[in-house]
Design a protein around this motif. Sequence first.
Motif, short mmCIF file in Angstrom:
data_model
loop_
_atom_site.label_atom_id
_atom_site.label_comp_id
_atom_site.label_asym_id
_atom_site.label_seq_id
_atom_site.Cartn_x
_atom_site.Cartn_y
_atom_site.Cartn_z
N PRO A 232 -2.86 11.98 1.81
CA PRO A 232 -1.72 11.42 2.55
C PRO A 232 -0.39 11.55 1.82
CG PRO A 232 -3.06 9.67 1.64
CD PRO A 232 -3.82 10.94 1.41
N ASN A 233 0.66 11.56 2.60
CA ASN A 233 2.03 11.52 2.10
C ASN A 233 2.30 10.12 1.58
OD1 ASN A 233 4.79 11.51 1.69
ND2 ASN A 233 5.28 12.47 3.65
N LEU A 234 2.68 9.99 0.33
CA LEU A 234 2.90 8.68 -0.28
C LEU A 234 4.38 8.29 -0.30
CD1 LEU A 234 0.51 9.06 -3.35
CD2 LEU A 234 -0.01 8.13 -1.08
N THR A 235 5.22 9.14 0.29
CA THR A 235 6.66 8.88 0.21
C THR A 235 7.22 8.25 1.48
OG1 THR A 235 7.29 11.07 1.05
CG2 THR A 235 6.90 10.85 -1.33
N ASP A 236 6.43 8.20 2.54
CA ASP A 236 6.93 7.63 3.78
C ASP A 236 6.47 6.18 3.93
OD1 ASP A 236 4.26 7.80 4.48
OD2 ASP A 236 4.52 9.60 5.67
N ALA A 237 6.73 5.60 5.07
CA ALA A 237 6.39 4.19 5.30
C ALA A 237 5.09 4.05 6.09
CB ALA A 237 7.54 3.50 6.05
N ILE A 238 4.33 5.12 6.16
CA ILE A 238 3.09 5.10 6.95
C ILE A 238 1.90 5.02 5.99
CG2 ILE A 238 1.68 6.36 8.61
CD1 ILE A 238 4.26 7.71 9.57
N TRP A 239 1.16 3.91 6.11
CA TRP A 239 0.05 3.67 5.18
C TRP A 239 -1.21 3.37 5.97
CZ3 TRP A 239 0.86 4.20 -0.04
CH2 TRP A 239 2.18 4.25 -0.47
N LEU A 240 -2.24 4.13 5.72
CA LEU A 240 -3.49 3.94 6.45
C LEU A 240 -4.19 2.66 6.04
CD1 LEU A 240 -5.50 5.07 8.47
CD2 LEU A 240 -6.50 6.45 6.64
N TYR A 241 -4.12 2.32 4.77
CA TYR A 241 -4.80 1.13 4.27
C TYR A 241 -3.83 0.07 3.76
CZ TYR A 241 -9.08 3.85 4.55
OH TYR A 241 -10.14 4.61 5.01
N GLY A 242 -2.56 0.22 4.10
CA GLY A 242 -1.56 -0.75 3.67
C GLY A 242 -0.79 -0.25 2.46
N GLY A 243 0.51 -0.53 2.45
CA GLY A 243 1.36 -0.04 1.37
C GLY A 243 1.85 -1.10 0.42
N ALA A 244 1.35 -2.32 0.57
CA ALA A 244 1.72 -3.38 -0.37
C ALA A 244 1.13 -3.08 -1.75
CB ALA A 244 1.24 -4.74 0.13
N ARG A 245 1.68 -3.72 -2.77
CA ARG A 245 1.25 -3.45 -4.14
C ARG A 245 -0.26 -3.62 -4.30
NH1 ARG A 245 4.88 -5.79 -6.25
NH2 ARG A 245 6.02 -4.19 -7.42
N GLU A 246 -0.82 -4.70 -3.76
CA GLU A 246 -2.26 -4.94 -3.91
C GLU A 246 -3.09 -3.90 -3.14
OE1 GLU A 246 -0.58 -7.87 -0.84
OE2 GLU A 246 -0.06 -7.09 -2.83
N ASP A 247 -2.55 -3.41 -2.01
CA ASP A 247 -3.28 -2.39 -1.25
C ASP A 247 -3.30 -1.06 -2.00
OD1 ASP A 247 -3.76 -4.09 0.96
OD2 ASP A 247 -1.75 -3.71 1.74
N VAL A 248 -2.17 -0.69 -2.56
CA VAL A 248 -2.10 0.56 -3.33
C VAL A 248 -2.99 0.48 -4.56
CG1 VAL A 248 -0.58 2.13 -4.58
CG2 VAL A 248 0.24 1.02 -2.48
N GLN A 249 -2.98 -0.67 -5.20
CA GLN A 249 -3.81 -0.85 -6.39
C GLN A 249 -5.29 -0.75 -6.04
OE1 GLN A 249 -2.65 -4.12 -8.85
NE2 GLN A 249 -4.49 -4.07 -10.10
N GLU A 250 -5.67 -1.32 -4.91
CA GLU A 250 -7.06 -1.22 -4.47
C GLU A 250 -7.43 0.23 -4.19
OE1 GLU A 250 -10.93 -2.05 -3.11
OE2 GLU A 250 -9.53 -3.24 -4.32
N SER A 251 -6.52 0.98 -3.59
CA SER A 251 -6.78 2.40 -3.30
C SER A 251 -6.97 3.19 -4.58
CB SER A 251 -5.64 2.99 -2.48
OG SER A 251 -5.55 2.38 -1.21
N VAL A 252 -6.14 2.93 -5.57
CA VAL A 252 -6.26 3.66 -6.84
C VAL A 252 -7.53 3.25 -7.58
CG1 VAL A 252 -5.19 4.08 -9.09
CG2 VAL A 252 -3.75 3.92 -7.04
N TYR A 253 -7.82 1.97 -7.58
CA TYR A 253 -8.94 1.46 -8.37
C TYR A 253 -10.29 1.87 -7.77
CZ TYR A 253 -11.40 -1.73 -11.52
OH TYR A 253 -12.22 -2.24 -12.50
N ASN A 254 -10.47 1.63 -6.45
CA ASN A 254 -11.77 1.86 -5.82
C ASN A 254 -11.80 3.05 -4.86
OD1 ASN A 254 -13.40 -0.27 -6.94
ND2 ASN A 254 -12.16 -1.71 -5.76
N ALA A 255 -10.65 3.65 -4.61
CA ALA A 255 -10.52 4.77 -3.67
C ALA A 255 -10.85 4.32 -2.25
CB ALA A 255 -11.41 5.93 -4.09
N ARG A 256 -10.65 5.22 -1.32
CA ARG A 256 -10.95 4.96 0.09
C ARG A 256 -11.86 6.07 0.58
NH1 ARG A 256 -8.92 -0.28 0.92
NH2 ARG A 256 -6.81 -0.40 0.09
N TYR A 257 -12.70 5.75 1.56
CA TYR A 257 -13.68 6.73 1.98
C TYR A 257 -13.99 6.55 3.47
CZ TYR A 257 -17.55 9.99 1.17
OH TYR A 257 -18.37 11.08 1.18
N GLY A 258 -12.98 6.76 4.31
CA GLY A 258 -13.18 6.62 5.75
C GLY A 258 -14.04 7.74 6.31
#
Length: 286
Positions: A232-258
């Motif tokens: 995904p594009n990380l520079t826009d305001a569109i976030w599949l799993y949320g763009g808040a700090r805790e959401d981004v941290q969760e994505s980095v830490y545990n990844a996403r696997y839809g």
Amino acid sequence: MSKQKDKNQVETTGHSWDGIEEYNNPLPRWWLWTFYLCIIWAIGYSIAYPAWPLAKEATAGLLGFSTRAQVADKIASFEEMNAAVDAELAAADVTEVVVGSDVHSYGVNAGAAVFRANCSQCHGSGAAGNKGYPNLLDNDWLWGGTVDEIAYTIQHGVRNETDDARYSEMPKFGADELLEDDQILQVVEYVLSISDQEHDAVLATEGAIVFEENCAACHAEDGTGDIYQGAPNLTDAIWLYGGAREDVQESVYNARYGVMPAWGLRLSEADVKAAALYVHNLGGGE
């Protein structure tokens, strides 16, 4: 002198409970015969039509009537009516279907029905998506938003067990200990910075290095993503799993696997192309 019996007085049944007597008021004959006829009709109906539930199904009835069969006949009649245009859609190159043509109009309308029956449960009735399920109305597409790319994604799905599915896998940078905790905090702040969100500038500067070494290969050096990898594009305001700090941290830490099913295994070729035309016609994509 004995009391003379009133001719208009209703006789009692002779029963008495604690001094209370019961009048003998029989129901009208017409009402009784109507009641008896209803019983006879109900018995006849339960014999002639499906009625009594059993362990697995109801009694079939002597007439063999079935509402399911009626619906199946109705569906078959419409399929017969649309057989020619359906076959034309199935054989067509979806990129060459002319907007406004009979095939395109049929595809969009048929695709709407396919979408409501199979896709709306995840993407929403209006296709606006939800957390973890992409919005199909905007121009942000992980695997490309052209009508043929949409058709391929519908046909083969994402990260399922079929050979041709769209596939990408983000590393679990935290859970698999690929990055230290402080590095994760740094890269999170960097992602927040390139998406114009509130961030820690010092940590973001350090996170730029972490991003370049670990994330840029998929998300590109500027963070704009790569549709060919589903990054995904990380520079826009569109976030599949949320763009808040805790959401981004969760994505980095545990990844996403839809995961998305390979609808080509369940739908006809025409239905897949119809769904692609409908989704593309909603206004999103390319």
